[in-house]
Design a protein around this motif. Structure first.
Motif, mmCIF file in Angstrom:
data_model
loop_
_atom_site.group_PDB
_atom_site.id
_atom_site.type_symbol
_atom_site.label_atom_id
_atom_site.label_comp_id
_atom_site.label_asym_id
_atom_site.label_seq_id
_atom_site.Cartn_x
_atom_site.Cartn_y
_atom_site.Cartn_z
ATOM 1 N N LEU A 68 69.582 84.303 39.833
ATOM 2 C CA LEU A 68 68.552 83.410 39.291
ATOM 3 C C LEU A 68 68.721 83.173 37.792
ATOM 4 C CD1 LEU A 68 65.366 84.539 41.242
ATOM 5 C CD2 LEU A 68 66.371 82.243 41.225
ATOM 6 N N ARG A 69 69.254 84.148 37.080
ATOM 7 C CA ARG A 69 69.504 83.933 35.644
ATOM 8 C C ARG A 69 70.540 82.844 35.434
ATOM 9 N NH1 ARG A 69 70.176 89.940 33.673
ATOM 10 N NH2 ARG A 69 72.242 89.339 34.342
ATOM 11 N N ARG A 70 71.513 82.750 36.356
ATOM 12 C CA ARG A 70 72.546 81.713 36.264
ATOM 13 C C ARG A 70 72.093 80.399 36.891
ATOM 14 N NH1 ARG A 70 75.450 86.199 37.917
ATOM 15 N NH2 ARG A 70 75.665 85.374 40.024
ATOM 16 N N GLN A 71 71.173 80.490 37.859
ATOM 17 C CA GLN A 71 70.707 79.300 38.582
ATOM 18 C C GLN A 71 69.178 79.259 38.589
ATOM 19 O OE1 GLN A 71 72.284 79.491 42.563
ATOM 20 N NE2 GLN A 71 74.331 79.975 41.856
ATOM 21 N N PRO A 72 68.551 79.053 37.440
ATOM 22 C CA PRO A 72 67.083 79.119 37.377
ATOM 23 C C PRO A 72 66.368 78.056 38.215
ATOM 24 C CG PRO A 72 68.004 78.350 35.294
ATOM 25 C CD PRO A 72 69.150 78.761 36.152
ATOM 26 N N GLN A 73 67.065 77.008 38.589
ATOM 27 C CA GLN A 73 66.439 75.943 39.385
ATOM 28 C C GLN A 73 66.583 76.164 40.898
ATOM 29 O OE1 GLN A 73 64.603 73.930 37.731
ATOM 30 N NE2 GLN A 73 65.379 74.634 35.766
ATOM 31 N N ASN A 74 67.151 77.283 41.297
ATOM 32 C CA ASN A 74 67.370 77.573 42.715
ATOM 33 C C ASN A 74 66.046 78.007 43.351
ATOM 34 O OD1 ASN A 74 68.125 78.621 45.217
ATOM 35 N ND2 ASN A 74 70.074 79.409 44.447
ATOM 36 N N ALA A 76 65.020 77.950 46.471
ATOM 37 C CA ALA A 76 65.127 78.734 47.712
ATOM 38 C C ALA A 76 65.312 80.220 47.377
ATOM 39 C CB ALA A 76 66.281 78.238 48.565
ATOM 40 N N LEU A 77 66.175 80.496 46.411
ATOM 41 C CA LEU A 77 66.395 81.890 46.016
ATOM 42 C C LEU A 77 65.151 82.453 45.345
ATOM 43 C CD1 LEU A 77 68.303 84.276 45.943
ATOM 44 C CD2 LEU A 77 69.208 83.408 43.781
ATOM 45 N N GLN A 78 64.444 81.638 44.569
ATOM 46 C CA GLN A 78 63.208 82.106 43.932
ATOM 47 C C GLN A 78 62.184 82.494 44.995
ATOM 48 O OE1 GLN A 78 62.531 82.573 40.466
ATOM 49 N NE2 GLN A 78 60.909 83.734 41.455
ATOM 50 N N SER A 79 62.120 81.718 46.069
ATOM 51 C CA SER A 79 61.203 82.042 47.170
ATOM 52 C C SER A 79 61.594 83.358 47.833
ATOM 53 C CB SER A 79 61.192 80.925 48.212
ATOM 54 O OG SER A 79 60.624 79.762 47.675
ATOM 55 N N GLU A 80 62.900 83.566 48.019
ATOM 56 C CA GLU A 80 63.377 84.837 48.590
ATOM 57 C C GLU A 80 63.033 86.002 47.668
ATOM 58 O OE1 GLU A 80 67.392 85.287 50.213
ATOM 59 O OE2 GLU A 80 67.516 83.100 50.198
ATOM 60 N N PHE A 81 63.220 85.797 46.367
ATOM 61 C CA PHE A 81 62.904 86.835 45.386
ATOM 62 C C PHE A 81 61.419 87.178 45.445
ATOM 63 C CE2 PHE A 81 61.606 88.343 41.222
ATOM 64 C CZ PHE A 81 62.560 89.299 40.940
ATOM 65 N N ASP A 82 60.568 86.167 45.498
ATOM 66 C CA ASP A 82 59.122 86.398 45.560
ATOM 67 C C ASP A 82 58.734 87.149 46.831
ATOM 68 O OD1 ASP A 82 58.901 85.071 43.138
ATOM 69 O OD2 ASP A 82 58.276 83.172 44.040
#
Length: 153
Positions: A68-74, A76-82
């Motif tokens: 996420l640090r490299r792809q802050p606009q991702n 889908a990954l942010q949702s997985e992280f949450d």
């Protein structure tokens, strides 16, 4: 008429088998859930198993955080992280019940263990107590990630 009844019986047998299969799957799911709970909640998980599950979830979060640090606009990954953060909180809540921790705290981006200790223990120099209570999820006390849920001793 006989052919119609035989077709109905065959359909009912199929429904019965489907219900049996669903029941077996539900029993398996229930056994997995019980294995993830401590004995006080009707499960069979030891404190060590609870901490290992929390550590695994924290490791997943660290990996996702790096991406996420490299792809802050991702998104889908942010949702997985949450979702992983919510699951970690649930695991930490079970551990808190087993260890007598007085509370939980979700790290914010600006937090350090010293700031958390100052806020909740009244002295930033007591950060080691928080670290010891959370060694199972903190790989490096100087490299925390926002979203980790800490046990407050």
């Amino acid at each position: 008429r006989n052919t119609e009844l035989e077709a109905n019986v065959a359909a009912l047998r199929g429904d019965l088998q489907s219900s049996r299969d669903e029941g077996a799957a539900l029993r398996s799911d229930l056994a997995m859930l019980r294995a993830s709970l401590p004995p006080e909640l009707g499960g069979s998980a030891s404190l060590q198993q609870l901490k290992a599950a929390a550590a695994d979830k924290a490791d997943q979060m660290r990996t996702m955080h790096r991406t996420l640090r490299r792809q802050p606009q991702n998104s889908a990954l942010q949702s997985e992280f949450d979702a992983a953060a919510r699951q970690l909180r649930e695991r930490q809540l079970l551990i808190a019940g087993e260890t007598g921790a007085v509370g939980l705290y979700r790290l914010r981006p600006e937090d350090t263990l010293a700031t958390v200790a100052s806020r909740f223990l009244g002295d930033g120099n007591l950060w080691g107590r928080i670290y010891e209570a959370n060694r199972h999820i903190i790989a490096d006390p100087d490299r925390l990630i926002a979203g980790l849920t800490l046990l407050l001793p």
